[in-house]
Design a protein around this motif. Structure first.
Motif, short mmCIF file in Angstrom:
data_model
loop_
_atom_site.label_atom_id
_atom_site.label_comp_id
_atom_site.label_asym_id
_atom_site.label_seq_id
_atom_site.Cartn_x
_atom_site.Cartn_y
_atom_site.Cartn_z
N CYS A 121 -0.81 6.68 -6.56
CA CYS A 121 -2.03 5.89 -6.81
C CYS A 121 -3.31 6.50 -5.92
O CYS A 121 -2.86 6.80 -4.57
CB CYS A 121 -1.86 4.43 -6.34
N VAL A 122 -4.30 6.56 -6.12
CA VAL A 122 -5.25 6.82 -5.37
C VAL A 122 -6.45 5.77 -4.96
O VAL A 122 -7.13 5.86 -4.06
CB VAL A 122 -6.54 7.91 -6.06
N ARG A 158 -9.29 3.57 -0.62
CA ARG A 158 -8.81 4.99 -1.23
C ARG A 158 -8.18 5.79 -0.39
O ARG A 158 -8.36 5.81 1.02
CB ARG A 158 -10.33 5.76 -1.39
N PHE A 159 -7.04 6.20 -1.01
CA PHE A 159 -6.10 7.06 -0.19
C PHE A 159 -6.65 8.53 0.18
O PHE A 159 -7.35 8.93 -1.04
CB PHE A 159 -4.63 7.07 -0.85
N SER A 160 -6.40 9.16 1.21
CA SER A 160 -6.67 10.31 1.21
C SER A 160 -5.71 11.45 0.62
O SER A 160 -4.59 10.95 0.34
CB SER A 160 -6.72 10.73 2.81
N PHE A 202 -5.91 1.19 -3.84
CA PHE A 202 -5.22 0.04 -3.58
C PHE A 202 -6.10 -1.15 -3.71
O PHE A 202 -7.25 -1.09 -3.01
CB PHE A 202 -4.45 0.06 -2.50
N GLN A 226 0.82 -1.26 0.05
CA GLN A 226 -0.07 -0.13 0.04
C GLN A 226 0.97 1.18 -0.11
O GLN A 226 0.54 2.17 -0.55
CB GLN A 226 -0.99 -0.10 1.33
N GLU A 227 1.94 1.27 0.83
CA GLU A 227 3.09 2.36 0.89
C GLU A 227 3.44 2.67 -0.34
O GLU A 227 3.71 3.61 -0.90
CB GLU A 227 3.99 2.24 1.87
N ARG A 241 1.01 4.33 -2.79
CA ARG A 241 0.80 5.64 -2.42
C ARG A 241 1.92 6.51 -2.79
O ARG A 241 1.79 7.72 -3.43
CB ARG A 241 0.78 5.75 -1.00
N GLU A 242 3.21 6.05 -2.89
CA GLU A 242 4.34 6.77 -3.15
C GLU A 242 4.39 6.76 -4.59
O GLU A 242 5.16 8.01 -5.12
CB GLU A 242 5.67 5.94 -2.90
#
Length: 112
Positions: free
Chosen positions: A93-94, A109-111, A96, A85-86, A89-90
């Motif tokens: 990605c919005v 959904r990433f904030s 996962f 997931q990290e 995110r790096e």
């Protein structure tokens, strides 16, 4: 471990070699878990924009996840998923996600 994850596959050697020389499109990354030098888990990851219901959104996608049976129940899979997931995110990605039998089973959904 790839052979254990997909025992019916027959191109593993070719795909593994292609990954390490940068010729394989998927997976884009492979994360591993080790215990005292022993490989105990692996996650194969890709970036996608074609996940059903998430079309057009940059999605970190778990193509495969495997933990050796002797190490299951020790949070190895969870730690691989968190690292995955990290990784996603790096890369901006919005979402996962992964799937099982063709249906999305993870959709975090990433904030912003």
């Amino acid at each position: 471990m790839r052979r254990e994850l997909w025992p019916d596959g027959d191109d593993h050697d070719v795909e593994i070699a292609a990954f390490f020389v940068g010729l394989l499109e998927e997976p884009e990354a492979v994360l591993v878990a080790e215990d005292d030098g022993l490989l105990i888990g692996v996650a194969e990851l890709s970036l996608r924009r074609d996940v059903a219901g998430l079309e057009g959104r940059l999605t970190g996608y778990v193509e495969g996840l495997f933990v050796r049976p002797a190490f299951r129940g020790r949070d190895v899979g969870l730690r691989l998923l968190r690292a995955s997931q990290e990784w996603a995110r790096e890369r901006g990605c919005v979402v996962f996600a992964s799937d099982r039998a063709g249906r999305v089973v993870l959709d975090w959904r990433f904030s912003a």
